[in-house]
Scaffold this active site. Structure first.
Site, PDB file in Angstrom:
ATOM      1  CD  GLU A  69      -2.591   1.276   2.656  1.00 51.99           C
ATOM      2  OE1 GLU A  69      -2.652   0.257   3.373  1.00 51.99           O
ATOM      3  OE2 GLU A  69      -3.124   2.359   2.949  1.00 51.99           O
ATOM      4  CG  ASP A  80      -2.281   9.314   7.501  1.00 52.08           C
ATOM      5  OD1 ASP A  80      -2.400   8.089   7.714  1.00 52.08           O
ATOM      6  OD2 ASP A  80      -2.333   9.806   6.361  1.00 52.08           O
TER       7      ASP A  80
END
Ligand SMILES: Cc1ncc(COP(=O)(O)O)c(C=O)c1O
Lengths: 285, 403
Positions: A69, A80
């Site tokens: 990924e 994030d």
């Protein structure tokens, strides 16, 4: 506004027969047939440099990671946590451009055969042009997109472009999602459905929620044959625990931290340890 | 066709919900509860009573002839949102959202803030209703609006300085979203402007449209007719949409939003989103934004923390795209001149944000001429800006004494 988006085309049925499925589905299905599940490893492009990020992704595959990924650094990464934010900010400060993403995929897929999915926030794709992005991703050998801030309801253009190019599209499913939304995510996704292990953002956690197990059960009821769990997974034990019920385990922050602290060698070692978790699961089955 | 009936998720091609799936359940819950609340007479009564006995609504209008002498002689009328409790229009929205928070049974509120006015309003309402409160504020803004940081802490809120990215409002929103994704079970996000994912643009607009509804009647009573133009500063756009909305279906009333042009729109240091940006997705909505070729958000700049934002609410992008409202840039220097001018001619010290609307109005008045009437949203007061203004004018005065 997008009438079609309410009923995205059902594609997931292809997961039933590995021969006809996308490379990512096929890889996950093969690992399941072997008695375990897939290990999916996240790294951002351009960290610590473009060249090193390519070497790092190759090292993941060489150390047992089944699907790569690859994250595209973005200025406003709301999903994030601090480890990935720091890495992607560094990549941006180092001059990351979207074309580096395609260059990286070309270089990685030339060296290893693990499929490469791109993880990207939506605006960079919109600005590049959804169709142009899909074409260039396919040409570079990429497998598809994971879109953390794009829900199927808003994905009309991407559903059409991925249909046309055959690219995978991985949508997220959360513990808070309604049954109807889980069905929508399963129907709209191809490759796998990204089951968010816990309510939160990326970052290593000491224990992965029981919420993940329940979510995967609910995704199964919604028809998923390819559900991978991510967020907070950092150890071989956690990988093993998750693969007991899910089709794949996704590791991000722990790998990024290993790369940041110890370079490609340390990253390779951690990937090797984590993938041992997938083999133990096979052995104990 | 009425322009006043738009209620999202889309305003033309703008708006939507570009957020992680983890937030959808919370956005759905807010949308449903808000739909119930807006037709519930008890909700309206409670909010109306808070406006009356806590905020001090209706806010007055003030005609400012000595200031207007510098605006081509146009009649200039200020809508005095600066006189609200906590010092700006932000409280209008916060009280609505806090009542909604109580309705959905959440006990903790979070908010982003730039100038600190939305943070202060949220901390105030949290104190009033006994809610836990965390405010995210860019580190740059905690420094230039230090007084508001102290106010929020005194009110019992935790202020978290955000050190990522440009360390301003955009990054405060990112961190507030991350908090919300993680704590959505007990936490409501009190969004401070008409940006963000649906239902925020429509809901915040509804809570702010009282400004224009009051002002429309007040101006009619004072002058016997509608104003020729209505003006406001535009950060995310909540005070602007708040005063515009009542006039959207009056085509003879011109609507003007003034964006922060910082050091100039031909420099990289500005926040003129509609003037210089292009459509894209940021903070959950499709709208105009300042971005590079790759879609990376470009850091904005303005002397005014509340306008220092590279995005704008989707309803403004729509109003600009259909030509119903016009958006113009105003530089730091023009805004600071207007800041001092209103202080000296009328004894009213505006927020630096609102000074952008005043500066734009000075120019607009000269264009529209002396038979025109301009209604200006004076969105806030300048107490919070005294340090910035003191520093700015000390510098300026050195040059000024020479001339
Ligand atoms: C007094 C004042 N006016 C305007 C703004 C800008 O926000 P908006 O464009 O949402 O009204 C702020 C934001 O902090 C403010 O404090």
């Amino acid at each position: 506004m997008n009438p079609d988006a309410q009923n995205p085309p059902a594609q997931n049925s292809s997961a039933q027969s590995p021969a006809a499925a996308s490379p990512v589905e096929r890889r996950i299905a093969l690992r399941k047939e072997a008695g375990s599940g897939a290990l999916i490893g996240y790294l951002p492009v351009g960290f610590p440099s473009l060249a090193e990020s390519i070497d790092a992704a190759v090292a993941l595959a060489q150390n047992g990671v089944d699907v790569i990924e690859l994250g595209l650094p973005y200025s406003d990464p709301v999903m994030d946590g601090t480890v990935i934010q720091a890495a992607t900010q560094k990549a941006l400060a180092g001059g990351f451009r979207l074309r580096h993403g395609f260059e990286a995929i070309t270089a990685i897929t030339a060296q290893v055969d693990a499929p490469v999915l791109v993880m990207t926030y939506w605006n960079p794709v919109v600005q590049y042009g959804v169709d142009r992005f899909a074409d260039d991703l396919a040409a570079a050998g990429g497998a598809g997109l994971i879109t953390p801030d794009l829900i199927p309801d808003e994905a009309h253009d991407w559903l059409a472009a991925s249909e046309r190019t055959g690219l995978d599209r991985v949508f997220l499913a959360a513990p808070s999602s309604s049954d109807a939304r889980l069905t929508q995510a399963v129907d709209a996704s191809r490759g796998f459905v990204y089951a968010v292990s816990t309510m939160g953002i990326t970052g290593a956690r000491t224990d992965v929620d029981s919420a993940a197990r329940i979510l995967v059960e609910r995704l199964r009821s919604a028809g998923s044959t390819s559900a991978c769990v991510g967020l907070g997974i950092s150890t071989a034990d956690q990988v093993r625990e998750i693969l007991a019920y899910a089709d794949g385990a996704i590791v991000g922050s722990a790998l990024v931290r290993a790369l940041a602290d110890g370079g490609v060698d340390a990253l390779g070692r951690l990937a090797g340890e984590l993938s041992a978790g997938t083999r133990d699961a096979a052995a104990s089955n | 066709m009425s322009l006043r009936t738009e209620s999202g998720p889309y305003f033309g091609e703008f708006g939507g919900r570009f957020v992680p799936e983890s937030l959808i359940a919370a956005l759905d819950e807010l949308t449903e509860e808000y739909a119930l609340a807006r037709t519930d007479p008890a909700f309206a009564a409670e909010l109306g009573e808070l406006h009356r006995s806590y905020t001090g609504r209706p806010s007055i209008i003030t005609e400012v002839p000595r200031f207007a002498a510098h605006a081509g002689g146009a009649r200039v009328i200020l809508k005095r949102e600066d006189l609200n409790h906590t010092g700006s229009h932000k409280i209008n929205n916060v009280l609505g959202q806090v009542l909604l928070t109580r309705r959905i049974g959440k006990t903790r509120v979070i908010a982003e803030t730039g100038a600190g006015q939305h943070g202060v309003a949220t901390a105030t309402a949290a104190a009033l209703f006994g809610l836990d409160c965390v405010i995210y504020m860019g580190e740059v803004d905690t420094e230039r609006q230090a007084l508001n940081v102290a106010r929020m802490r005194l009110l019992g809120a935790e202020v978290v300085p955000v050190t990522t990215g440009s360390r301003t409002l955009k990054d405060a929103i990112n961190d507030a979203m991350r908090d919300w994704v993680t704590n959505v079970g007990n936490t409501n996000y009190i969004f401070g402007t008409v940006a963000g994912p649906h239902p925020f643009p429509a809901m915040v607009r509804d809570f702010q449209k009282i400004i224009g509804e009051e002002a429309r009647g007040q101006v009619l009573e004072l002058t016997g007719r509608l104003p020729d133009a209505v003006t406001a500063c535009v950060g995310g756009g909540s005070n602007a949409i708040g005063i515009f909305h009542a006039f959207l279906d009056d085509p003879e009333v011109g609507l003007y939003g003034f964006e922060a042009a910082g050091e100039g729109i031909d420099t990289p240091r500005h926040a003129a989103t509609i003037t210089k940006g292009r459509p894209g997705v940021l903070h959950g909505a499709r709208s105009f934004l300042l971005q590079d070729e790759d879609g990376q958000t470009i850091e904005s700049h303005s002397i005014s923390a509340g306008l220092d934002y590279p995005g704008v609410g989707p309803e403004h992008s729509w109003l600009a795209s259909i030509g119903r409202a016009e958006y113009r840039p105003v530089t730091d220097a023009e805004a600071m001149d207007a800041f001092r001018l209103l202080s000296r001619t009328e004894g009213i010290i505006p927020a630096i944000e609102s000074a952008h609307a005043l500066a734009g109005t000075l120019k607009l008045g000269r264009e529209l001429g002396k038979d025109s009437t301009i209604l200006v949203n004076l969105s806030g007061r300048g107490d919070k800006d005294m340090e910035t203004a003191g520093r700015y004018f000390d510098l300026l005065d050195e040059g000024a004494t020479q001339s």
